[in-house]
Design an enzyme around this catalytic site. Structure first.
Site, PDB file in Angstrom:
ATOM      1  N   SER A 253       0.851  -1.184   0.000  1.00  0.00           N
ATOM      2  CA  SER A 253       0.000   0.000   0.000  1.00  0.00           C
ATOM      3  C   SER A 253       0.888   1.236   0.000  1.00  0.00           C
ATOM      4  O   SER A 253       2.110   1.138   0.037  1.00  0.00           O
ATOM      5  CB  SER A 253      -0.886  -0.001   1.243  1.00  0.00           C
ATOM      6  OG  SER A 253      -0.089   0.277   2.374  1.00  0.00           O
ATOM      7  N   LYS A 254       0.233   2.379  -0.016  1.00  0.00           N
ATOM      8  CA  LYS A 254       0.933   3.669  -0.050  1.00  0.00           C
ATOM      9  C   LYS A 254       1.991   3.809   1.053  1.00  0.00           C
ATOM     10  O   LYS A 254       2.989   4.494   0.891  1.00  0.00           O
ATOM     11  CB  LYS A 254      -0.077   4.807   0.111  1.00  0.00           C
ATOM     12  CG  LYS A 254      -0.912   5.060  -1.125  1.00  0.00           C
ATOM     13  CD  LYS A 254      -0.618   6.460  -1.686  1.00  0.00           C
ATOM     14  CE  LYS A 254      -1.383   6.779  -2.945  1.00  0.00           C
ATOM     15  NZ  LYS A 254      -1.182   5.824  -4.020  1.00  0.00           N
ATOM     16  N   ARG A 255       1.701   3.155   2.183  1.00  0.00           N
ATOM     17  CA  ARG A 255       2.646   3.218   3.298  1.00  0.00           C
ATOM     18  C   ARG A 255       4.046   2.759   2.892  1.00  0.00           C
ATOM     19  O   ARG A 255       5.037   3.153   3.469  1.00  0.00           O
ATOM     20  CB  ARG A 255       2.190   2.288   4.435  1.00  0.00           C
ATOM     21  CG  ARG A 255       1.224   2.896   5.380  1.00  0.00           C
ATOM     22  CD  ARG A 255       0.941   1.950   6.532  1.00  0.00           C
ATOM     23  NE  ARG A 255       0.548   0.610   6.095  1.00  0.00           N
ATOM     24  CZ  ARG A 255       1.239  -0.483   6.350  1.00  0.00           C
ATOM     25  NH1 ARG A 255       2.361  -0.425   7.034  1.00  0.00           N
ATOM     26  NH2 ARG A 255       0.812  -1.659   5.922  1.00  0.00           N
ATOM     27  N   GLY A 257       5.443   3.292   0.029  1.00  0.00           N
ATOM     28  CA  GLY A 257       6.023   4.143  -1.023  1.00  0.00           C
ATOM     29  C   GLY A 257       5.119   4.117  -2.252  1.00  0.00           C
ATOM     30  O   GLY A 257       3.928   3.806  -2.141  1.00  0.00           O
TER      31      GLY A 257
END
Ligand code: GLU
Ligand code: ZN
Length: 345
Positions: A253-255, A257
């Site tokens: 996920s976005k976490r 990167g």
């Protein structure tokens, strides 16, 4: 048999590497077998549509050189390739299932369904999406509801007993108890199909031979197999692709990167490197070879070598691979890549 595979994105957001990895595996499989790669846009959920998502999906495919033989911009004999332009077809097939007794109209209001779920929770039962309230309405009740002009959805009659087994080309035989499956909605009250109906009607009409998709859809497959049976159609072969995790083993996920393919493009990754890297997210030739050109991948790709366990997205490896490809470039090509980026600022 000509291999016909499809990438069927919903334009509900910017394409994640997981989505495009699905496209890549379908494309490689089609090209390896001299088959047909189709892009079909599953845009029946009007509320979840995101402006610009379609353009971004197509741009990601083009950037990686994943050309499609049928679909948006190119058309083909099995179109239209946007589900929102095929509504009458889904309505016709929903009606066919009503006529053959495999489906029924459900008149329950959303308030009734909410209350039903609340009561199930209070009784500490496992909460089901639907209690089959309308499955056995009498003709008289049905006529009465129709004459009142009550809204209805069309639901599929899942067999109450027995099991459904299908073969997955990556995971082997998979069995579900029919008792665990709900009578899913096929057609909503506004005449739009759900994913399940539109997806299998299109896979059938577009003569898809292999369905290769993310494993989050695995639990939908027994429902689809039952739908194929109800229509009297031969189902395609299924292959559910392994999930992609971040380095900490949670879903990518976005976490972790960048995740949208277009972000990698903006960050200076080369399409050849990205393609090579993504092909190894769940596939390998021999568990050791890392560098593959596009032609190598087409030559070697096979479903047999797709892992059933999750793949880990390693940003450092992508970075390394990009360096390898950059160093292989001629100075002229490299300048050609760098100039537009410099000119942007
Ligand atoms: N529209 C679905 C998606 O967005 C397609 C799933 C499938 O390939 O059946 O992933
Ligand atoms: Zn109902």
């Amino acid at each position: 048999m000509t291999v016909r595979v499809r990438f069927a994105p919903s334009p509900t957001g910017y394409p994640h590497v997981g989505n495009i990895r699905t496209a890549l595996f379908n494309w490689l499989f089609a090209r390896h077998h001299g088959g047909v790669f189709i892009v079909r846009i599953e845009d029946t959920d009007q509320n979840r549509k995101v402006e610009g998502a379609l353009e971004s999906i197509l741009a990601s495919l083009k950037w990686l050189g994943l050309d499609w033989d049928e679909g948006p911009e190119v058309d083909g004999q099995y179109g239209p390739y946007f589900q929102s332009q095929r509504l009458e077809l889904y309505q016709k097939y929903a009606q066919a299932l009503l006529d053959s007794g495999h489906a029924y109209k459900c008149y329950c209001s959303s308030e009734r369904l909410e209350q039903m779920r609340r009561e199930m929770a209070e009784r500490k039962e496992s909460v089901r999406a639907y209690d089959r309230h309308c499955r056995d309405l009498t003709d008289q009740q049905r006529t009465q509801y129709e004459s009142k002009g009550m809204n209805s959805v069309v639901r599929f009659k899942i067999p109450l007993v027995g099991q459904t087994t299908f073969h997955d080309l990556i995971r082997g035989d998979i069995t579900f108890d029919n008792g665990e499956l709900d009578d899913l909605v096929l057609l909503k009250s506004d005449g739009y199909p759900t994913y399940h109906l539109a997806n299998i009607v299109d896979d059938h009409l577009m003569e898809i031979t292999h369905v290769m998709r993310a494993d989050e859809w695995l639990s939908s497959t027994p429902r689809h197999v039952l739908l194929y049976e109800a229509f009297g159609w031969q189902p395609p072969l299924f292959a559910h692709l392994p999930m992609i995790l971040g380095p900490d083993k949670s879903k990518l996920s976005k976490r972790h990167g960048a995740t949208a393919v277009t972000e990698f493009q903006q960050q200076g990754y080369l399409p050849e490197a990205m393609l090579n890297f993504m092909a190894l997210l769940g596939w390998s030739l021999d568990d050791k070879t890392e560098l593959f050109s596009r032609d190598d991948l087409v030559q070697y790709f096979s479903i047999e070598r797709v892992n059933s366990t999750a793949a880990v997205f390693d940003h450092q490896k992508l970075h390394w691979m990009n360096g390898v490809y950059i160093r292989q470039m001629s100075t002229e090509d490299l300048l050609g890549q760098i100039k537009p980026v410099l000119e942007q600022d």
